[in-house]
Structures are given as structure tokens and as C-alpha cells.
Design an enzyme around this catalytic site. Sequence first.
Site, PDB file in Angstrom:
ATOM      1  N   ARG A   1      81.115  35.783  34.123  1.00  0.00           N
ATOM      2  CA  ARG A   1      80.592  36.892  34.777  1.00  0.00           C
ATOM      3  C   ARG A   1      80.701  38.188  33.552  1.00  0.00           C
ATOM      4  NH1 ARG A   1      82.716  34.980  39.020  1.00  0.00           N
ATOM      5  NH2 ARG A   1      84.219  36.822  39.322  1.00  0.00           N
TER       6      ARG A   1
ATOM      7  N   SER B   1     100.442  19.089  40.391  1.00  0.00           N
ATOM      8  CA  SER B   1     100.094  17.673  40.311  1.00  0.00           C
ATOM      9  C   SER B   1      99.411  17.240  39.124  1.00  0.00           C
ATOM     10  CB  SER B   1      98.722  17.517  41.509  1.00  0.00           C
ATOM     11  OG  SER B   1      99.202  17.894  42.816  1.00  0.00           O
TER      12      SER B   1
ATOM     13  N   GLY C   1      95.347  26.006  43.039  1.00  0.00           N
ATOM     14  CA  GLY C   1      96.687  26.699  42.808  1.00  0.00           C
ATOM     15  C   GLY C   1      97.832  25.930  42.649  1.00  0.00           C
TER      16      GLY C   1
ATOM     17  N   ARG D   1      86.708  30.357  30.376  1.00  0.00           N
ATOM     18  CA  ARG D   1      85.720  29.473  31.229  1.00  0.00           C
ATOM     19  C   ARG D   1      84.500  29.155  30.499  1.00  0.00           C
ATOM     20  NH1 ARG D   1      85.487  32.665  36.968  1.00  0.00           N
ATOM     21  NH2 ARG D   1      87.587  32.323  37.743  1.00  0.00           N
TER      22      ARG D   1
ATOM     23  N   GLU E   1      75.760  15.937   8.343  1.00  0.00           N
ATOM     24  CA  GLU E   1      75.215  15.691   6.591  1.00  0.00           C
ATOM     25  C   GLU E   1      73.816  15.670   6.736  1.00  0.00           C
ATOM     26  OE1 GLU E   1      79.046  13.449   8.026  1.00  0.00           O
ATOM     27  OE2 GLU E   1      77.175  14.207   8.994  1.00  0.00           O
TER      28      GLU E   1
END
Length: 355
Positions: free
Chosen positions: A215, A298, A292, A192, A57
Site C-alpha cells: 500500500r 518453525s 508470528g 513485500r 540475448e
Amino acid sequence: MNIDLSVHEKYIYRCLQLAKNGQPHAFPNPLVGAVLVYNDYIIGEGFHKQYGQAHAEVNCINSVRDTDQHLLSSSTLYINLEPCSHYGHTPPCVDLILANNIKKVVIGMNDPYTKVNGAGVQKLLENNVTVVLDVLKKLCHELNKRFITWVNKKRPYIVLKWAQSKDGYIAAQGRTTKISNTYCDVLVHQWRSQEAAIAIGTHTALIDNPKLSVRYVTGSNPIRIVIDKRLELVSNSYLFNEDAITLVFNSIEQKILGNIQFIKIKEESNIIKEILAYCYFNNIGSIIVEGGAILINSFIEAGFYDDIRVITSNITLHEGVKSPHIPNDLFLIKKETIHTNTIDYYVSTDLNTII
């Protein structure tokens, strides 16, 4: 009424375009853009450029030319997020709006931050400012979903990503497995670049020796997070190069070696909670978890996920590491085909039900 609403949508959409320019430097503040409009003519624009600096603003009002200053009281201010009403690093934006005698404000959505959350709107209304709220609310929420998660859940926004074979395996057993195609690889590097950090587990780091950098597109490398409880990674691992900061969560030592930070945690501690707490208190606003399967599962089992993206290839592995399961409380919002791969996008119910 319909014509008026479409005008509001047009300028809130412009606010969203401007707000994106604040990535990634505005965090932990939200991404905000502002537009001042007089008779369907833009007389000022601004966005929040950097945490601790002027809000959208302020930059918008300051951008108005001297010859247009007299138009402020007859103009409408558009903002994708409710203006702040408290003193932080900068004075309240609501006070600036009132000081410039702006009589109408159109807002994309309320600010969920406790010190604002309706107080900004209330102060405008108490001072006879006309307020229009919830214009393009879903798009506004989508833009600031990382900030909203940060405020509401006290943790970073979490993206879980994996690539799987047609028969549901994330990798062959004990070796690197190329599953996604080149076109999806480019997209993953774009993902990413949009997140503050990227996380993998010990097994993935040892087997794949990934760079975890950006990359194939233009963008900043995320902070690399690796779980290495017993410090098994070798010193020539790509994760230890100078491309980005690497956080190594382990149970052995606490030290800093250049851009590598070893963060010691107790052997029996909940490592996912340790990572999220560290990120929260160090203003790391989002994490993309790339593997992985043990690490991803988890996160799922602990209930820490906001966004899941699954790339499915046309190859068949027959055996190997089974893909993680999709939680029942997620919605499939998009399915995309990129050459030989398909991508399923899932989001949590609280994001999907914004109206």
C-alpha cells in the site's frame, strides 16, 4: 588489465540494470540482461521480459539497427548469466551467438540450472569464442538469488522478517502491538512487493487481521499464505478480500472460492514442507514470512531460511512474546538506522561467501 576489467564491469552492471526489468514476469526463468558493445559503443540491448518468451540475448541482437549489423562479428556480448545451450521454450542462445559470428562473450556467472551449468560456456569455447567469466559475480548472484535457490534447493527463496522491542519481544501477549515506525512500514511494503508470496500463522491472522498487501509503495500484492488448520478465520477477514490470491492451508477441506484457495493437508503432516512443496510446484519463487513467532521459529527450526531482517524499536515491552532466535549459520551483512528503529540484515553463509 585493470582498465579492461573496469570496462567489463561497467557493461555487466548495465546488464544487471536491464535484467531487473524482467521482474516479476521472467520467473521461473532467471533475470537476464544483455548488451552488445562495439569500440565502447552500445549497439544493442535487451532483457528477458516474460517466461516462455525470447531470452535477453535474442532481444539484444534483434535490437541492433540494420546499419550496425556488420559490426556484430567485431563486437563483445555482455550477459549477466551464462547463455543457455539447450532447447526449452526457445532455441539455445549459444546457437544464436555463433550464428551471428560474435567472437567475444563476457559473462557475469555460470547458470546453475543442470541443463546449462557450464555447457553454454563450453560450447562457446569449442567454437573459438573468447569467454570472460565471473565479472561482478557477487552482484549477479544477488540479483538471481531467488532463481538460484529455486534450482539448487528445489524450494522458494525465504525471507524471515520481524519487528522486536528493545528488550527482545515481538509482541505483547494476546493483542496487536505496534513496534516499527512509519518509515520502516514503508520499507516493509517495498519488501513485500519484491516477493511472490507473504506468509503468516493462525494466531497473527486472528489477532492482527492484516491485509498483507502493498500500500505504501508502487508494486504488486504478493500471494497471501495463511495457516488455518481448523478454519478459525472469519469470512470478513481482510485476507479474504479480492486484493490478492489467498492460500489457506488447513486440515479440513480442499476447495476454491474465487481468489481464495483452501488447500487440505493431513493433520500430522509437516506444514512448512507442505507449503514449500506447493510453492515449488506452482512456480511461487519466494516467500516473506511476517509472523508470528511460532511460524517464524518453525521455519528456523526446520532450516528453511535464506535471508532474515530484524527491525528493532526503541520501545520497551517488559513482557510478551519473545523474539525468534538468529541461527548461528547466518552472517550480519548490514545494519541500518531509520529514525527510531534499527534494521539488521542477515544472510546464509552460502550467499555471503560468493566471490
